[in-house]
Design a protein around this motif. Sequence first.
Motif, mmCIF file in Angstrom:
data_model
loop_
_atom_site.group_PDB
_atom_site.id
_atom_site.type_symbol
_atom_site.label_atom_id
_atom_site.label_comp_id
_atom_site.label_asym_id
_atom_site.label_seq_id
_atom_site.Cartn_x
_atom_site.Cartn_y
_atom_site.Cartn_z
ATOM 1 N N GLY A 77 23.975 -8.240 29.744
ATOM 2 C CA GLY A 77 24.320 -7.536 28.652
ATOM 3 C C GLY A 77 23.251 -7.135 27.754
ATOM 4 N N ALA A 78 21.908 -7.574 28.151
ATOM 5 C CA ALA A 78 20.961 -7.341 27.195
ATOM 6 C C ALA A 78 20.232 -5.944 27.439
ATOM 7 N N ALA A 79 19.314 -5.684 26.341
ATOM 8 C CA ALA A 79 18.750 -4.182 26.442
ATOM 9 C C ALA A 79 17.103 -4.388 26.922
ATOM 10 N N LEU A 80 16.704 -5.704 26.697
ATOM 11 C CA LEU A 80 15.391 -5.971 27.065
ATOM 12 C C LEU A 80 15.407 -7.401 27.124
ATOM 13 N N ILE A 81 14.100 -7.722 27.945
ATOM 14 C CA ILE A 81 13.791 -9.349 28.030
ATOM 15 C C ILE A 81 12.386 -9.380 28.046
ATOM 16 N N LEU A 82 11.971 -10.330 26.858
ATOM 17 C CA LEU A 82 10.552 -10.555 26.890
ATOM 18 C C LEU A 82 10.195 -12.041 27.356
ATOM 19 N N ASN A 83 9.025 -11.854 28.345
ATOM 20 C CA ASN A 83 8.554 -13.104 28.916
ATOM 21 C C ASN A 83 7.320 -13.274 28.456
ATOM 22 N N ASN A 84 6.663 -14.392 28.948
ATOM 23 C CA ASN A 84 5.351 -14.573 28.552
ATOM 24 C C ASN A 84 4.547 -14.436 29.809
ATOM 25 N N GLY A 85 4.637 -14.677 30.978
ATOM 26 C CA GLY A 85 3.641 -14.322 32.063
ATOM 27 C C GLY A 85 2.753 -15.347 32.277
ATOM 28 N N LEU A 86 1.633 -14.792 32.721
ATOM 29 C CA LEU A 86 0.484 -15.684 33.150
ATOM 30 C C LEU A 86 1.111 -16.992 34.020
ATOM 31 N N GLY A 87 2.083 -16.693 34.737
ATOM 32 C CA GLY A 87 2.579 -17.755 35.726
ATOM 33 C C GLY A 87 3.335 -18.752 34.913
ATOM 34 N N LEU A 88 3.633 -18.633 33.714
ATOM 35 C CA LEU A 88 4.525 -19.637 32.986
ATOM 36 C C LEU A 88 5.553 -19.965 33.555
ATOM 37 N N GLU A 89 6.656 -18.928 33.584
ATOM 38 C CA GLU A 89 8.116 -18.921 34.017
ATOM 39 C C GLU A 89 7.968 -18.880 35.505
ATOM 40 N N LEU A 90 8.000 -19.901 36.277
ATOM 41 C CA LEU A 90 8.097 -19.678 37.536
ATOM 42 C C LEU A 90 9.229 -19.222 38.241
ATOM 43 N N TRP A 91 10.323 -19.281 37.365
ATOM 44 C CA TRP A 91 11.656 -18.804 37.708
ATOM 45 C C TRP A 91 11.925 -17.342 37.587
ATOM 46 N N PHE A 92 11.104 -16.837 36.712
ATOM 47 C CA PHE A 92 11.515 -15.371 36.271
ATOM 48 C C PHE A 92 11.464 -14.341 36.997
ATOM 49 N N GLU A 93 10.642 -14.385 38.188
ATOM 50 C CA GLU A 93 10.946 -13.185 39.373
ATOM 51 C C GLU A 93 11.946 -13.314 39.920
ATOM 52 N N LYS A 94 12.518 -14.575 40.415
ATOM 53 C CA LYS A 94 13.669 -14.820 41.095
ATOM 54 C C LYS A 94 15.049 -14.182 39.981
ATOM 55 N N PHE A 95 14.626 -14.766 38.827
ATOM 56 C CA PHE A 95 15.787 -14.347 37.817
ATOM 57 C C PHE A 95 15.964 -12.804 37.741
ATOM 58 N N THR A 96 14.979 -12.023 37.552
ATOM 59 C CA THR A 96 15.037 -10.715 37.585
ATOM 60 C C THR A 96 15.318 -10.139 38.877
ATOM 61 N N ARG A 97 15.215 -10.554 40.043
ATOM 62 C CA ARG A 97 15.480 -9.870 41.059
ATOM 63 C C ARG A 97 17.170 -10.261 41.134
ATOM 64 N N GLN A 98 17.801 -11.163 40.844
ATOM 65 C CA GLN A 98 18.949 -11.451 41.015
ATOM 66 C C GLN A 98 19.700 -10.497 39.714
#
Length: 301
Positions: A77-98
């Motif tokens: 339901g969100a219009a945008l997601i802000l992430n840190n990057g630099l390998g911090l959020e190890l889960w984020f790539e899987k999260f965005t794929r789903q």
Amino acid sequence: MIRSPRNLFLAGLLAVAGTAQAAAAGEKKTVLTTFTILADMAKNVAGNRLNVVSITKPGAEIHGYQFTPSDLVNARGAALILNNGLGLELWFEKFTRQLGKVPSVTLTDGIKPVSISADAYKGKPNPHAWMSPKNALIYVENIRKAFVKLDPAGTRVFNANAKAYSDQIRAVDARLKTQLATLPRNQRALVTCEGAFSYLTRDYGLSEHYLWPVNAEEGQGTPRQIKGVIDVVRAEKIPAVFCESTVPTRGMQQVAKEAGARFGGVLYVDSLTDAKGPVPTYLKLLQKDADTILKGLGGQK
């Protein structure tokens, strides 16, 4: 009560439908962030024009966060997601794929990272770039640009809020520089559980020692890591050692006991507290950490 996969799916459809109705009614767009510090920064820029929500809750360990079905539902339901990057959020790539098609912005774009110098992460970027107030100004600028693109009608609000917040960050930076400069020359070593303070120690002229470089896996430190830090604390006569709020302190308590140092307290890095806690905002986090370091190592507020 345990929900079945079918019920979770239906709940997701209802949440998405509700978001679509809210958008049609002209309600605020929702921006998600991967953790609470980014949410606080984003709220300062957004003001009342956007609804900013952190995926992870106060006190969460963000490196290896295990996202839930409800996190995915909320994100759709969100219009945008802000992430840190630099390998911090190890889960984020899987999260965005789903997740599918929700745009995201990496807030460390434009920052020159400090490299990790130890263990399996040697040579990789240290992801805790927000621990430098100077870097925080880049975060704020990236947030401002993302919000202007998302909601052009709010440009004047975002620009004004970003300027005011950046001025506050500069003021905290100047205060920390003055305060941390009072640490004695022979007591300017910061010893922590995680190597999360490389940007802070670089900015304010401290040396850094730690048990492990990144909280990729929760632990107490290996015997080799603990012995190495004990040896450093003894050799440099470091009076106090610290640990972060999101990991157990037992390993560093052992270092303090065996090295003849004090446990100087808890530092905040990866997460804010709730409104009743000591660090409900990013700027208060910076000041609280500086106060704890000064008390432990003999500086002046």
